[in-house]
Design a protein around this motif. Structure first.
Motif, PDB file in Angstrom:
ATOM      1  N   ARG A 142       0.826  -1.213   0.000  1.00 20.36           N
ATOM      2  CA  ARG A 142       0.000   0.000   0.000  1.00 20.36           C
ATOM      3  C   ARG A 142       0.856   1.257   0.000  1.00 20.36           C
ATOM      4  O   ARG A 142       0.353   2.359  -0.193  1.00 20.36           O
ATOM      5  N   GLU A 143       2.167   1.091   0.217  1.00 17.39           N
ATOM      6  CA  GLU A 143       3.082   2.232   0.193  1.00 17.39           C
ATOM      7  C   GLU A 143       3.460   2.644  -1.227  1.00 17.39           C
ATOM      8  O   GLU A 143       4.068   3.690  -1.427  1.00 17.39           O
ATOM      9  N   ASP A 145       2.994   4.260  -4.676  1.00 17.22           N
ATOM     10  CA  ASP A 145       2.136   5.290  -5.262  1.00 17.22           C
ATOM     11  C   ASP A 145       1.315   4.748  -6.428  1.00 17.22           C
ATOM     12  O   ASP A 145       0.174   5.149  -6.633  1.00 17.22           O
ATOM     13  N   GLU A 146       1.907   3.829  -7.206  1.00 20.66           N
ATOM     14  CA  GLU A 146       1.246   3.315  -8.406  1.00 20.66           C
ATOM     15  C   GLU A 146      -0.064   2.572  -8.102  1.00 20.66           C
ATOM     16  O   GLU A 146      -0.937   2.491  -8.944  1.00 20.66           O
ATOM     17  N   SER A 148      -1.498   2.517  -4.534  1.00 19.42           N
ATOM     18  CA  SER A 148      -2.081   2.821  -3.225  1.00 19.42           C
ATOM     19  C   SER A 148      -3.514   3.332  -3.317  1.00 19.42           C
ATOM     20  O   SER A 148      -4.339   3.027  -2.451  1.00 19.42           O
ATOM     21  N   ALA A 149      -3.847   4.076  -4.347  1.00 23.56           N
ATOM     22  CA  ALA A 149      -5.209   4.599  -4.483  1.00 23.56           C
ATOM     23  C   ALA A 149      -6.215   3.485  -4.777  1.00 23.56           C
ATOM     24  O   ALA A 149      -7.416   3.674  -4.587  1.00 23.56           O
ATOM     25  N   ASN A 150      -5.717   2.330  -5.220  1.00 29.09           N
ATOM     26  CA  ASN A 150      -6.618   1.237  -5.591  1.00 29.09           C
ATOM     27  C   ASN A 150      -6.813   0.203  -4.492  1.00 29.09           C
ATOM     28  O   ASN A 150      -7.423  -0.831  -4.726  1.00 29.09           O
ATOM     29  N   ASN A 152      -8.418  -1.408  -1.206  1.00 31.33           N
ATOM     30  CA  ASN A 152      -9.692  -1.437  -0.498  1.00 31.33           C
ATOM     31  C   ASN A 152      -9.465  -2.339   0.707  1.00 31.33           C
ATOM     32  O   ASN A 152      -9.614  -3.549   0.609  1.00 31.33           O
ATOM     33  N   TRP A 156      -6.955  -5.310  -3.437  1.00 33.65           N
ATOM     34  CA  TRP A 156      -6.597  -4.390  -4.500  1.00 33.65           C
ATOM     35  C   TRP A 156      -7.688  -4.395  -5.554  1.00 33.65           C
ATOM     36  O   TRP A 156      -8.125  -5.454  -6.013  1.00 33.65           O
ATOM     37  N   ASP A 157      -8.154  -3.194  -5.918  1.00 37.12           N
ATOM     38  CA  ASP A 157      -9.113  -3.070  -7.013  1.00 37.12           C
ATOM     39  C   ASP A 157      -8.305  -3.049  -8.302  1.00 37.12           C
ATOM     40  O   ASP A 157      -7.772  -2.015  -8.699  1.00 37.12           O
TER      41      ASP A 157
END
Length: 193
Positions: A142-143, A145-146, A148-150, A152, A156-157
């Motif tokens: 989750r660290e 950047d590529e 982390s926004a995905n 949940n 991982w979405d």
């Protein structure tokens, strides 16, 4: 340990790493190391609890046992890298050397999830002194950047629209111990230097 002088007839010469109750050992790596603190054949053994954080089993801990197996008939326990009881333990591991240092890389699936980030799935442990293992660094996907926004929670979405599990299943290094190849299940392989 087994004597394989005659591969058709292996002979058991010793048993070790079975002293922590309610655990099982999945992986053993043995390497000859030469450090300021230890010279010989070092075995690292993954230890997983049979039931994570079971209150009825207070003496059960996961982590990594370290043994001197220079004399296979008489293994000697040197140390134990203990993980938080909320983690099942170390699933897979790898031992490498860098000059006169011995470095252990560990996979502890869902460590970040069960400890709220205190422990992370991938850890690099200095075992130059196998009686005193020390954590150097830890990592969780989750660290990145590529991706982390995905994330949940602990999933991982993925770009194909599916929710996929992400945890560190295993790790290995190149021959020089410069690159770590960390298998993050459905996220793929993360390469670290």
């Amino acid at each position: 340990m087994f004597d394989l002088k005659d591969p058709a007839n292996p002979v058991e010469v010793s048993v070790f790493a079975n002293e922590i109750p309610f655990t099982w050992q999945e992986k053993v790596i043995v390497k000859t190391v030469n450090t300021p603190h230890f010279k010989g054949d070092l075995a690292v053994v993954s230890v997983q609890q049979t039931s994570r954080n079971n209150v009825n089993r207070p003496d059960s801990f996961g982590g990594v046992l370290l043994y001197d197996v220079s004399n296979p008939a008489e293994p000697k326990r040197l140390g134990f890298y203990q993980l938080d009881r909320r983690i099942t333990g170390t699933h897979e591991l790898y031992l490498t050397t860098q000059g006169n240092r011995a470095i252990l890389l560990t996979s502890s699936p869902y460590a970040d999830y069960y400890t709220s980030g205190v422990e992370k799935d991938f850890q690099i442990i200095d075992v130059t002194d196998p009686t005193n293992p020390e954590k150097l660094w830890q990592f969780d996907p989750r660290e990145l950047d590529e991706v982390s926004a995905n994330f949940n929670g602990y999933h991982w979405d993925s770009p194909d629209g599916k929710i996929r599990p992400v945890f560190n299943h295993s790790v290995i290094t190149d021959n020089n111990g410069q690159y770590a190849y960390v298998s993050m299940w459905d996220l793929g392989t993360v390469i670290l230097t």
